[in-house]
Design an enzyme around this catalytic site. Structure first.
Site, PDB file in Angstrom:
ATOM      1  N   LYS A 170      11.962   4.651  -2.480  1.00 16.54           N
ATOM      2  CA  LYS A 170      11.031   3.520  -2.376  1.00 16.54           C
ATOM      3  C   LYS A 170      10.559   3.180  -3.781  1.00 16.54           C
ATOM      4  O   LYS A 170      10.505   4.051  -4.652  1.00 16.54           O
ATOM      5  CB  LYS A 170       9.821   3.899  -1.520  1.00 16.54           C
ATOM      6  CG  LYS A 170       9.053   2.715  -0.986  1.00 16.54           C
ATOM      7  CD  LYS A 170       9.770   2.143   0.208  1.00 16.54           C
ATOM      8  CE  LYS A 170       8.942   1.184   0.994  1.00 16.54           C
ATOM      9  NZ  LYS A 170       9.505   1.014   2.344  1.00 16.54           N
TER      10      LYS A 170
HETATM   11  N1  GLU Z   1      11.499  -1.856   3.379  1.00 16.77           N
HETATM   12  C1  GLU Z   1      12.146  -1.651   4.651  1.00 16.77           C
HETATM   13  C2  GLU Z   1      11.690  -0.358   5.279  1.00 16.77           C
HETATM   14  O1  GLU Z   1      10.629   0.150   4.975  1.00 16.77           O
HETATM   15  C3  GLU Z   1      13.669  -1.789   4.545  1.00 16.77           C
HETATM   16  C4  GLU Z   1      14.341  -0.807   3.669  1.00 16.77           C
HETATM   17  C5  GLU Z   1      15.815  -1.085   3.443  1.00 16.77           C
HETATM   18  O2  GLU Z   1      16.349  -1.977   4.074  1.00 16.77           O
HETATM   19  O3  GLU Z   1      16.409  -0.379   2.625  1.00 16.77           O
HETATM   20  O4  GLU Z   1      12.308   0.171   6.154  1.00 16.77           O
END
Ligand code: GLU
Length: 462
Positions: free
Chosen positions: A135
């Site tokens: 993240k």
């Molecule tokens: N930000 C989204 C999540 O928290 C998508 C993450 C992604 O598609 O890699 O799941």
């Protein structure tokens, strides 16, 4: 010892530190009940105890592999330079490349990003897509940036972390405050920097615009996944979809898509809250009109004025009333969908909530104290790592399409998404039944069995 997540977090809250898992000391984590990363790891360790996870896997998962923090200057429109802070936390890549969103928000901080990266490891493992967890984010308020400033922040951040991401190594995606346009700038910057060394540089991010390799169905994917999980779970919960009453907190991409898809299936979206206000209609809000209103004005506020212009109550929004935040939480519904930020469903709100089920469309929306209250009140919580995994699942489809130079139609995307979400839901239900525990602990159990098995096969080298 075999306890539920609720047991551990409750006892921690008043323990004064006496019953902390020794792993907190071992890996140097703060024994602070208010620390979001500590809370997340406590829930995981509790499930690890139940499945007797090997010690070495517990300590590996208790800390991220890499925590990258960067500072970078950006020229603002008035000519002066401002220094921004950015993060990329790479939690684990035993299952596959690091994967997870990038958040642009003024409150982004390291522990938050660590928790969200950790959750991505859990989420990808739960739905069995071959990704690990990561993240990132930039501490900024994107609403206060001009389009030009937003582009320069994005490109400069990408340049700062370009050596730490890549289609085979770490693949960012949209999250709170970012969108497909931001992904396009990242892909373009990365491709320019990678030059000929990368055969498919645009696969470095997912959630791109369709024209540059985004997947059909990706924009609605997280909301669609929430609905897929709910539909799979509702018979067990004995709730029919027709006229099911739903309230939604947060009406951005995830909340609005979940609302629209549920309404189209016959559910009544009775109340919606966002950062601008709360609206309610016991007959069901016209969430398609509300979604357009939010796209135009930035929030639900003012919808009641548009709503009173006529038409039937169901389809114009006529009958829509403005309510207070307390009234929002106290509106009786079958399903409450938190689709905003972490920690919004706290202890006080858990007492107020009048719902039978909480479907966590946001990441980590429920505090451990609230989780305990909901459990004691018999309110079922469908955990984030299951409920909102539709986004990363379609991100996986996008990555597969990019790397094999094919384009799936939206029916194929929806069908495969549904297959994966239903399988994960059944897996969690089975673990819940087998271990007589909460859905959250059951989800962790399913994840830890999978990751534990991978570490057993791979071993740890050198
Ligand atoms: N930000 C989204 C999540 O928290 C998508 C993450 C992604 O598609 O890699 O799941």
């Amino acid at each position: 010892m075999s306890t539920t997540a609720t047991d551990v977090t409750t006892s921690h809250a008043d323990s004064g530190g006496t019953d902390w898992d020794p792993i907190f000391d071992e890996v140097g984590l703060p024994k602070d009940v208010n620390n979001i990363y500590t809370q997340t790891v406590a829930s995981m360790l509790n499930a690890a105890e139940i499945v007797n996870l090997r010690h070495r896997v517990r300590i590996i998962l208790a800390q991220p592999k890499n925590e990258i923090m960067v500072h970078f200057p950006v020229r603002m429109d008035d000519g002066h330079h401002k220094l921004f802070k950015g993060y990329r936390v790479q939690h684990n890549n035993a299952v596959g490349p690091y994967k997870g969103g990038l958040r642009f928000h003024e409150h982004v901080h390291l522990d938050d990003v660590k928790s969200l990266a950790f959750l991505m490891t859990m989420k990808c493992a739960l739905v069995r897509v071959p990704f690990g967890g990561g993240k990132g984010g930039v501490k900024c308020n994107p609403r206060e940036l001009s389009p030009g400033e937003l582009e320069r922040v994005t490109r400069r951040f990408t340049a700062a972390i370009a050596n730490d991401i890549g289609p085979d190594y770490d693949i960012p995606a949209p999250d709170v405050g970012t969108n497909s346009q931001v992904m396009a700038w990242i892909a373009d910057t990365y491709a320019a920097m990678a030059g000929r060394s990368s055969t498919n540089p645009f696969a470095v991010v997912t959630g791109k615009p369709i024209s540059i390799g985004g997947s059909l169905g990706r924009e609605k994917a997280t909301g669609q996944g929430v609905v897929d999980v709910l539909l799979e779970m509702l018979p067990d919960l004995n709730i029919p979809i027709e006229d099911m009453r739903v309230s939604i907190q947060g009406f951005g991409n995830v909340g609005s898509w979940a609302g629209k898809i549920l309404a189209d299936l016959g559910a009544n979206i009775t109340a919606v809250q966002d950062h601008t206000g709360c609206v309610r209609n016991p007959e069901g809000l016209d969430v398609h009109a509300l979604s357009e209103h939010v796209a135009q004005t930035g929030g639900v506020k003012g919808f009641e004025n548009k709503a009173n212009t006529g038409g039937s109550s169901r389809h114009s929004g006529k009958g829509c009333e403005v309510i207070s935040v307390d009234e929002f939480w106290e509106t009786p519904v079958d399903v409450f969908i938190p689709a905003a930020l972490e920690g919004m469903l706290n202890e006080q709100r858990a007492h107020q909530l009048r719902a039978r089920v909480v479907a966590e469309a946001a990441n980590a929306p429920t505090t451990p104290e609230a989780d305990a209250v909901l459990a004691s009140r018999g309110i079922e919580v469908i955990p984030d790592m299951l409920c909102n995994a539709g986004g990363v699942t379609v991100s996986y489809f996008e990555w597969v399409q990019n790397r094999s130079n094919v384009i799936w139609d939206v029916e194929q995307v929806d069908r495969e998404l549904n297959r994966i979400m239903c399988a994960a839901t059944r897996r969690v239900i089975m673990a819940k039944q087998k271990y007589s525990t909460t859905l959250r602990t059951a989800a962790y159990i399913s994840v830890l069995e999978h990751i534990g098995d991978i570490y057993n096969h791979r071993g740890i080298w050198p």
